[in-house]
Design an enzyme around this catalytic site. Structure first.
Site, PDB file in Angstrom:
ATOM      1  N   ALA A  53       1.474  -0.498  -0.063  1.00 25.12           N
ATOM      2  CA  ALA A  53      -0.056   0.511   0.053  1.00 25.12           C
ATOM      3  C   ALA A  53       0.895   1.448   0.099  1.00 25.12           C
ATOM      4  O   ALA A  53       1.903   1.420   0.591  1.00 25.12           O
ATOM      5  CB  ALA A  53      -0.799   0.047   1.432  1.00 25.12           C
ATOM      6  N   THR A  54       0.674   2.319  -0.720  1.00 16.86           N
ATOM      7  CA  THR A  54       1.218   3.515  -1.413  1.00 16.86           C
ATOM      8  C   THR A  54       0.694   4.584   0.305  1.00 16.86           C
ATOM      9  O   THR A  54       1.502   4.983   1.316  1.00 16.86           O
ATOM     10  CB  THR A  54       1.014   3.969  -2.260  1.00 16.86           C
ATOM     11  OG1 THR A  54       0.592   4.147  -3.184  1.00 16.86           O
ATOM     12  CG2 THR A  54       2.443   2.736  -2.786  1.00 16.86           C
TER      13      THR A  54
END
Length: 274
Positions: A53-54
């Site tokens: 996830a960013t």
């Protein structure tokens, strides 16, 4: 007090219960064989590759805090998921956003939810905002063995402090160190780009609508420069998610409102380029 379903444990911490009686279920604990496979990819035949996830962020405003995140998860140079949820309601007055290895991140969010619910049921009152932030730091620290295998979990925690009548933002390092931000923060691969936008446009005591616009504009600009951050997907109708954390509790920002903000941002961007 001892509970019938936890006969060997009378402490209010569910996380401590798992650590004592079921250590394999806690974050950062796994079998020696699994750790060896992670450390030596040749044993599994391929390098370790997990979805990540960013970019997620949080901004203070007049009534509390808005917390938001994009929807993209990446796996190397590929998109692993276009609709991943990165922003979670933890309890009635706190929320958490995740960046890092997606699986352990989501597991930590769920365990944190259970931890706070368990504490409140046994003690008859919720943890303070400070106590919740400290407890999350302990969970991040427990994940440290997996950090050396590349499974990093980086949470961004926000809560509404009822005693101080204000929203609060907490960030963490990989060792569980906890630090409070006074106005805004962003983490993840596009965190620096998002922070640059917030630094330029942030003002204290922003109205709710302006805080949401700034949060979404920061994610939009981060997606422009960071391949791991997903921008608005107009074809599939996929947009970042956001929540308000206020004295009234946690409220999801409706999709149509987020879409309207992005329509305005895109229109403004087009007018500057023509």
């Amino acid at each position: 007090m001892k509970l019938p379903y936890l006969p060997n444990h009378d402490e209010p911490s569910f996380f401590d219960f798992l650590s004592q009686h079921y250590p394999g279920l806690t974050l950062g604990r796994t079998g020696a064989g699994a750790l060896a496979n992670l450390q030596d990819p040749s044993r599994t035949g391929s390098p370790l590759s997990v979805p990540h996830a960013t970019t997620v962020l949080a901004i203070k405003y007049q009534q509390g805090v808005v917390i938001a995140g994009d929807r993209r998860a990446t796996e190397g140079f590929q998109i692993a998921d276009r609709r991943i949820e990165k922003v979670f309601k933890i309890d009635d007055y706190s929320a958490m956003a995740i960046a890092g290895a997606a699986g352990p991140c989501i597991e930590m969010a769920k365990l944190f939810q259970t931890e706070l619910e368990h504490y409140e049921k046994l003690e008859g009152m919720p943890l303070s905002c400070e106590g919740k932030a400290n407890k999350l730091g302990q969970m991040v620290k427990a994940n440290l063995p997996m950090v050396f295998q590349g499974l990093v979990v980086m949470p961004l925690y926000v809560g509404y402090d009822l005693k101080r009548a204000e929203g609060r933002i907490f960030k963490y390092d990989i060792t569980g160190g906890r630090y409070e931000e006074s106005d805004y923060h962003a983490i993840g691969s596009g965190g620096k780009d998002a922070r640059n936008t917030m630094r330029e446009h942030f003002q204290r005591q922003l109205p709710e609508a302006e805080a949401l616009k700034l949060a979404l504009m920061s994610l939009y600009n981060a997606a422009d420069d960071d391949v791991g951050t997903g921008g608005p997907d107009l074809v599939r109708g996929i947009y970042p998610t956001a929540k308000y954390v206020t004295a009234q509790g946690i409220a999801d920002v409706p999709d149509d409102r987020i879409r309207a903000v992005f329509d305005g941002l895109i229109a403004t961007r087009r007018s500057k380029e023509t």
